[in-house]
Every structure is written in structure tokens, then in C-alpha cells.
Write a protein that holds these residues in place. Sequence first.
Motif, PDB file in Angstrom:
ATOM      1  N   UNK A   1       0.846  -1.191   0.000  1.00 50.09           N
ATOM      2  CA  UNK A   1       0.000   0.000   0.000  1.00 50.09           C
ATOM      3  C   UNK A   1       0.884   1.245   0.000  1.00 50.09           C
ATOM      4  N   UNK A   2       0.392   2.345  -0.560  1.00 47.30           N
ATOM      5  CA  UNK A   2       1.206   3.573  -0.606  1.00 47.30           C
ATOM      6  C   UNK A   2       1.713   4.027   0.759  1.00 47.30           C
ATOM      7  N   UNK A   3       0.888   3.937   1.808  1.00 51.50           N
ATOM      8  CA  UNK A   3       1.344   4.411   3.118  1.00 51.50           C
ATOM      9  C   UNK A   3       2.476   3.537   3.653  1.00 51.50           C
ATOM     10  N   UNK A   4       2.488   2.265   3.276  1.00 55.49           N
ATOM     11  CA  UNK A   4       3.585   1.391   3.699  1.00 55.49           C
ATOM     12  C   UNK A   4       4.874   1.774   3.002  1.00 55.49           C
ATOM     13  N   UNK A   5       4.773   2.137   1.735  1.00 59.32           N
ATOM     14  CA  UNK A   5       5.950   2.582   0.991  1.00 59.32           C
ATOM     15  C   UNK A   5       6.502   3.871   1.589  1.00 59.32           C
ATOM     16  N   UNK A   6       5.603   4.776   1.979  1.00 57.63           N
ATOM     17  CA  UNK A   6       6.047   6.009   2.637  1.00 57.63           C
ATOM     18  C   UNK A   6       6.795   5.690   3.919  1.00 57.63           C
ATOM     19  N   UNK A   7       6.259   4.768   4.713  1.00 60.95           N
ATOM     20  CA  UNK A   7       6.860   4.440   6.005  1.00 60.95           C
ATOM     21  C   UNK A   7       8.266   3.863   5.852  1.00 60.95           C
ATOM     22  N   UNK A   8       8.499   3.124   4.773  1.00 56.45           N
ATOM     23  CA  UNK A   8       9.828   2.534   4.602  1.00 56.45           C
ATOM     24  C   UNK A   8      10.802   3.467   3.887  1.00 56.45           C
ATOM     25  N   UNK A   9      10.349   4.666   3.512  1.00 54.34           N
ATOM     26  CA  UNK A   9      11.257   5.662   2.960  1.00 54.34           C
ATOM     27  C   UNK A   9      11.264   5.798   1.459  1.00 54.34           C
ATOM     28  N   UNK A  10      10.303   5.204   0.755  1.00 53.08           N
ATOM     29  CA  UNK A  10      10.240   5.387  -0.705  1.00 53.08           C
ATOM     30  C   UNK A  10       9.934   6.849  -1.017  1.00 53.08           C
ATOM     31  N   UNK A  11      10.660   7.408  -1.962  1.00 53.71           N
ATOM     32  CA  UNK A  11      10.482   8.808  -2.325  1.00 53.71           C
ATOM     33  C   UNK A  11       9.741   8.982  -3.648  1.00 53.71           C
ATOM     34  N   UNK A  12       9.863   8.019  -4.538  1.00 54.00           N
ATOM     35  CA  UNK A  12       9.339   8.129  -5.893  1.00 54.00           C
ATOM     36  C   UNK A  12       8.980   6.732  -6.390  1.00 54.00           C
ATOM     37  N   UNK A  13       7.917   6.628  -7.171  1.00 51.97           N
ATOM     38  CA  UNK A  13       7.510   5.362  -7.757  1.00 51.97           C
ATOM     39  C   UNK A  13       7.568   5.459  -9.273  1.00 51.97           C
ATOM     40  N   UNK A  14       7.627   4.297  -9.918  1.00 49.55           N
ATOM     41  CA  UNK A  14       7.622   4.222 -11.374  1.00 49.55           C
ATOM     42  C   UNK A  14       6.307   3.620 -11.847  1.00 49.55           C
ATOM     43  N   UNK A  15       5.694   4.253 -12.849  1.00 47.14           N
ATOM     44  CA  UNK A  15       4.505   3.719 -13.486  1.00 47.14           C
ATOM     45  C   UNK A  15       4.817   3.296 -14.910  1.00 47.14           C
ATOM     46  N   UNK A  16       4.090   2.302 -15.402  1.00 49.34           N
ATOM     47  CA  UNK A  16       4.399   1.729 -16.714  1.00 49.34           C
ATOM     48  C   UNK A  16       3.417   2.211 -17.772  1.00 49.34           C
ATOM     49  N   UNK A  17       3.921   2.953 -18.742  1.00 48.82           N
ATOM     50  CA  UNK A  17       3.082   3.553 -19.777  1.00 48.82           C
ATOM     51  C   UNK A  17       2.353   2.503 -20.601  1.00 48.82           C
TER      52      UNK A  17
END
Length: 373
Positions: free
Chosen positions: A44-60
Amino acid sequence: MSFRLLAECPVTGARAGEYSTPHGTLRTPVFMPVGTQATVKAMAPFELEQMGAQILLGNTYHLFLRPGEDLVERAGGLHRFMDWPHPILTDSGGFQVFSLAELRTLSDEGVVFRSHRDGSRHLMTPERSVKIQEKLGSDIAMCFDECVPYPSTPEASREGMERTLRWAVRCREAHARPGQDLFGIVQGSVYEDQRVLCARELVRLDFPGYAIGGLSVGESHGEMYRILDCLAPEMPRTKPRYLMGVGHPANLVEGIARGVDLFDCVLPTRNGRNGTVFTSTGRLNVKNQALAEDFRPLDETCDCYVCRHYTRAYLRHLYKAGEILAARLCTWHNLHFLLSLVEGARNAILEGTFPAYREAFHARFDDVREAEA
């Protein structure tokens, strides 16, 4: 949008910087978890925030096929659609299109391909790739490029590299979204002369940033590092550098040592779903029978949520029982491991100790065998 260097390692060329975007400032070097279909699998996005992710990649490619860029635009853009208020990078779809060799036809105009989902026929051009990414609303977009397979002959590689350059010109001309940086992509397989030529021609087009594509596609680590070595002096010092599709821990450390600022890869999530985790000493298969009564954490040096709460024996039990939580927890650990590895490298660059950090990593991490149970 701007990129600012804060420190450089005089021994290796590793860099620490800040890259400002409309959705926040990235502290580089940075690893990007891959959210192929507007979600990082099992997280989940909030879990990614908690572990320190700053940016995500999306696939066109995948978002174009489902749910479609127009729907995402109506939803308020990719950030709002997936509830991720931080920076997003979208790839061009080129790698996915060119991986469908039996389903596509290539020309200078673009690529006619059939969907891997329903067989529907589509034409992807440089202009269309750019417009899709504009509608998705990412902070960083990528030029449409031709990623040749490995191995490729010098002739096939040069043809793809030259087409990539022609398409880069068209992408540059088509791109019009304010607040979105468009990166050029350096191709040329494992041929140094082609890589250098491609980089120089892209620099003449003055892109806001530059990506290195067509690596981690089957070549050896040594070949990858040789190409990065030849490209380092060709890349503008004051612009971000992105090594596409690379996420093996050793490759991250060595990429950083060669001046790379951004990385992405599906490896931590894919490996996690399949029961393989990274530890400070190497890889560990949690399905291994030897872990059945091993009540240690996955990595005794790791402070992630998983290592603080669960044991190897419990994770093995989850996999044997077919529980979804197994994939979630192993994915969580792998992403935390890579994010922490890159953050540690950044801190070492700022402190002037990166060569020692690099040496200590290689002294611990054994890529040849799995970590001992």
C-alpha cells in the motif's frame, strides 16, 4: 524542476544531490519501486512512505492498455488515481513493446503491436508515448526508444541506436506539459562507440535528464560496468542520470560509484513474491527446509518491520501454507533493504566515506551463493 549536486566522491565519482519536482524533492541517489499498473505489487502507498520510498515508477504500456490514459487523466492524474502524493516517473513503454517480438512490427514511424491481454492492435509512436505520459501526469517522462535484445550484432545495435536518436528528436518536439521533465535514453547495447555517440547526440538536444537503457538484459555485471564507465564522462554533471531496470544490490552500489542518480527494478517485488529475499550477506530462499525451525529474523542487521516482528521459520510457514502475507512481508523486506542500501550510500557520499561503504558492502554481500540458513 531543478537538480543540484551536494557532494561528489573524488575517488569514484559517486554523487549526492537534490532533484526538485512538483511533488517533492528527491534526495539522490534514489531507488524507485516499480508500480507497473499504478500499484507496487503487494504494498500500500502508506507502507511505501513508512519505509522511505520517495518516488515510484509507473508503466506507460500497461496503463495505456488498462485502464487507459484518458481515464487516469479524468481521475485527476496518476498521483491522485493511486493516492501517491510524491514524485512519479513513467517509462515510455518501449521496453515492453520491444519485448513482444512476436507481436509487433517495427518501422521508423513507430511500432505496431498486439496487446498481450486481448490481441487488440495498436500503433505506438514517439508522439503518442509522450502524449500518454502527459495525460498520466508524471513528474518525469521518458522518450520512446528502441531497446535491442542481448546479444545483438553491432549492425542491429547501431540501427536501434540511430532510430532511438531520431525518435528522441520527435519526442522533444512533441512534449509540451509544464512541470514534467522529459529524459533522453542512451542506447547502443555493449558497444562503447555507439553508447558514446548516442550520449553526445542526446546531450546536444539538451534534455533535462538522461537515462541509460538496454542494460541488465542478459549481459554480465562486468559488461554493464564497462558501459557505465565509458558513459560517465559524457553525461552532463549538472543533470540527473538514470540507470533503467537495474536493482540487484551489487549493481546499485556499483552504479552509484559510477555517478548514477536514479534506479528502478522489479527485482525486489518479484523476488519477494517468489520467496527470495536480500540480506546483508547475500540472498536467502525462505522456502528452504533448513529454515523450518530457524527463529532468527531474515537479516539480523535489518531494522525493517518484518525483521523486527517475524522469524524465518514463520515466513517459511506462510509460504508453505500458501498465505498471501508471505509475499507481502518478503516484498516489504526487499524494498526496505534496497531503499536503505541506497540511503546509506548517499549518507556515505555526503560524509566523504563512500569508498569504505562500497568496500564494506562487497566484503559482506556474497552474490555467488545464498546466505547460510
